[in-house]
Write an enzyme that holds these catalytic residues in place. Structure first.
Site, PDB file in Angstrom:
ATOM      1  N   ASP A  39       0.831  -1.202   0.000  1.00  0.00           N
ATOM      2  CA  ASP A  39       0.000   0.000   0.000  1.00  0.00           C
ATOM      3  C   ASP A  39       0.866   1.254   0.000  1.00  0.00           C
ATOM      4  O   ASP A  39       2.063   1.199   0.278  1.00  0.00           O
ATOM      5  CB  ASP A  39      -0.889  -0.003   1.252  1.00  0.00           C
ATOM      6  CG  ASP A  39      -2.009  -1.024   1.124  1.00  0.00           C
ATOM      7  OD1 ASP A  39      -2.274  -1.471  -0.001  1.00  0.00           O
ATOM      8  OD2 ASP A  39      -2.607  -1.358   2.155  1.00  0.00           O
ATOM      9  N   LYS A  60      -3.929   3.013  -3.587  1.00  0.00           N
ATOM     10  CA  LYS A  60      -4.926   3.689  -4.431  1.00  0.00           C
ATOM     11  C   LYS A  60      -4.647   5.174  -4.585  1.00  0.00           C
ATOM     12  O   LYS A  60      -5.265   5.834  -5.375  1.00  0.00           O
ATOM     13  CB  LYS A  60      -6.318   3.448  -3.866  1.00  0.00           C
ATOM     14  CG  LYS A  60      -6.603   1.955  -3.904  1.00  0.00           C
ATOM     15  CD  LYS A  60      -7.990   1.585  -3.519  1.00  0.00           C
ATOM     16  CE  LYS A  60      -8.171   0.086  -3.581  1.00  0.00           C
ATOM     17  NZ  LYS A  60      -7.284  -0.666  -2.668  1.00  0.00           N
ATOM     18  N   MET A 170      -8.317   7.408   9.755  1.00  0.00           N
ATOM     19  CA  MET A 170      -8.792   8.155   8.583  1.00  0.00           C
ATOM     20  C   MET A 170      -9.757   9.271   8.993  1.00  0.00           C
ATOM     21  O   MET A 170     -10.903   9.308   8.524  1.00  0.00           O
ATOM     22  CB  MET A 170      -9.476   7.186   7.594  1.00  0.00           C
ATOM     23  CG  MET A 170      -8.551   6.099   7.108  1.00  0.00           C
ATOM     24  SD  MET A 170      -9.406   4.797   6.206  1.00  0.00           S
ATOM     25  CE  MET A 170      -9.959   3.739   7.536  1.00  0.00           C
TER      26      MET A 170
HETATM   27  N1  SAH Z   1      -3.730  -1.064   8.868  1.00  0.00           N
HETATM   28  C1  SAH Z   1      -3.385   0.279   9.308  1.00  0.00           C
HETATM   29  C2  SAH Z   1      -4.536   1.247   9.101  1.00  0.00           C
HETATM   30  C3  SAH Z   1      -4.924   1.455   7.648  1.00  0.00           C
HETATM   31  S1  SAH Z   1      -6.137   2.707   7.429  1.00  0.00           S
HETATM   32  C4  SAH Z   1      -2.940   0.247  10.780  1.00  0.00           C
HETATM   33  O1  SAH Z   1      -3.122  -0.779  11.445  1.00  0.00           O
HETATM   34  O2  SAH Z   1      -2.390   1.235  11.250  1.00  0.00           O
HETATM   35  C5  SAH Z   1      -5.088   4.113   7.161  1.00  0.00           C
HETATM   36  C6  SAH Z   1      -5.168   5.056   8.336  1.00  0.00           C
HETATM   37  O3  SAH Z   1      -4.320   4.584   9.387  1.00  0.00           O
HETATM   38  C7  SAH Z   1      -4.659   6.449   8.051  1.00  0.00           C
HETATM   39  O4  SAH Z   1      -5.644   7.253   7.442  1.00  0.00           O
HETATM   40  C8  SAH Z   1      -4.363   6.948   9.461  1.00  0.00           C
HETATM   41  O5  SAH Z   1      -5.548   7.323  10.138  1.00  0.00           O
HETATM   42  C9  SAH Z   1      -3.826   5.688  10.109  1.00  0.00           C
HETATM   43  N2  SAH Z   1      -2.352   5.646  10.102  1.00  0.00           N
HETATM   44  C10 SAH Z   1      -1.576   4.734   9.493  1.00  0.00           C
HETATM   45  N3  SAH Z   1      -0.269   4.973   9.759  1.00  0.00           N
HETATM   46  C11 SAH Z   1      -0.228   6.068  10.558  1.00  0.00           C
HETATM   47  C12 SAH Z   1       0.814   6.807  11.183  1.00  0.00           C
HETATM   48  N4  SAH Z   1       2.110   6.471  11.040  1.00  0.00           N
HETATM   49  N5  SAH Z   1       0.468   7.881  11.930  1.00  0.00           N
HETATM   50  C13 SAH Z   1      -0.812   8.233  12.099  1.00  0.00           C
HETATM   51  N6  SAH Z   1      -1.836   7.568  11.533  1.00  0.00           N
HETATM   52  C14 SAH Z   1      -1.561   6.500  10.776  1.00  0.00           C
END
Ligand code: SAH
Length: 261
Positions: A39, A60, A170
């Protein structure tokens, strides 16, 4: 050491961005995979572990703009059927948001063996950055993970979550819909809210505010995550307006304030 097996798909968590927060198992699988489908949020330093693999961005946003979920399923299935060891690499934990359920259904239907390798989800990276236990028993009895208002096909459930620390993935650039939803659930205006942008990355930023002020916070660099709950309250919270705190992540992953804006 786990080596990636032929004809198998591994749904692997890449963690929140700091390559040191990758599991050893993920690093070993990446080192031995033939193909990595990743991703957008997976950083280059994590992809560097995939020394011998064909690395394809199926994100995406900045990857192949028109790639559909079905095309991702088809790629995983076709590569595994060719006997390749395939990694489906997702940021954070592979099973927290991000459509892993649909991907596993497609693999099951195609008879492709798969394995899930967990990762550190953004909520836990944000909690570590803040130095706050999300389940501190003095302020919370549970934690909820939800997707922001704008996320397609999802909405914040007005569930009875009294006493829960809310973690909203998100949250969107405009925080007004999320703020309205939380207020509609009856949460108080003085409830502490924190936005952590790019948690566990060198340019991590933290903005602390209250629910009443949340919609006034300008958008921060993506990805960012919103936390709301009593466990986030600090002694000076009645002064809050939304102050950005930039922090660097040291090699030991202990965030250290370097400036206050
Ligand atoms: N599978 C991922 C989440 C995917 S959805 C997980 O477990 O973290 C994507 C969302 O994850 C982003 O929009 C944000 O809200 C959050 N996110 C992912 N990495 C991040 C980071 N390093 N800092 C803050 N938010 C993060």
């Amino acid at each position: 050491m786990t080596a990636a097996g032929p004809g198998t798909v591994y749904l692997v968590g890449a963690g929140p961005g700091d390559p040191e927060l990758l599991t050893l198992k993920a690093a070993h699988l990446l080192a031995t995979a033939d193909v990595v489908l990743h991703d957008d949020l997976v950083p280059a330093a994590v992809l560097a572990h995939a020394a011998h693999a064909l690395v394809i961005n199926v994100g995406k946003r900045c990857g192949r703009k028109n790639i559909s979920q079905e095309q991702i399923h088809a790629m995983m299935i076709e590569e595994a059927r060719h006997g390749l060891a395939v990694i489906r690499l997702k940021s954070g934990d592979p099973l927290v948001f991000g459509r892993a359920g649909e991907e596993m259904d497609a693999l099951r239907a195609a008879g492709i063996p798969f394995e899930v390798v967990p990762g550190i989800t953004a909520a836990f990276a944000a909690a570590a950055a803040l130095g706050r236990p999300l389940t501190d028993r003095r302020g919370a009895s549970s934690v909820s993970f939800s997707a922001g208002h704008h996320a397609p096909g999802s909405q914040l459930e007005p569930a009875s979550l009294a006493g829960a620390t809310r973690v909203i993935y998100m949250p969107g650039r405009d925080l007004l819909p999320v703020a309205e939803q939380l207020r509609a659930e009856g949460l108080p205006g003085e409830l502490p809210c924190v936005i952590v942008s790019r948690a566990a990355q060198p340019d991590q930023q933290i903005v602390r505010t209250t629910l009443a002020q949340l919609e006034r916070i300008a958008s921060l660099p993506a990805p960012s995550i919103l936390l709301a709950g009593e466990v986030l309250r600090e002694a000076d919270d009645n002064q809050l307006t939304g102050i950005a705190e930039s922090v660097t992540v040291s090699p030991t992953n202990q965030p250290q304030p370097v400036q206050a804006e």
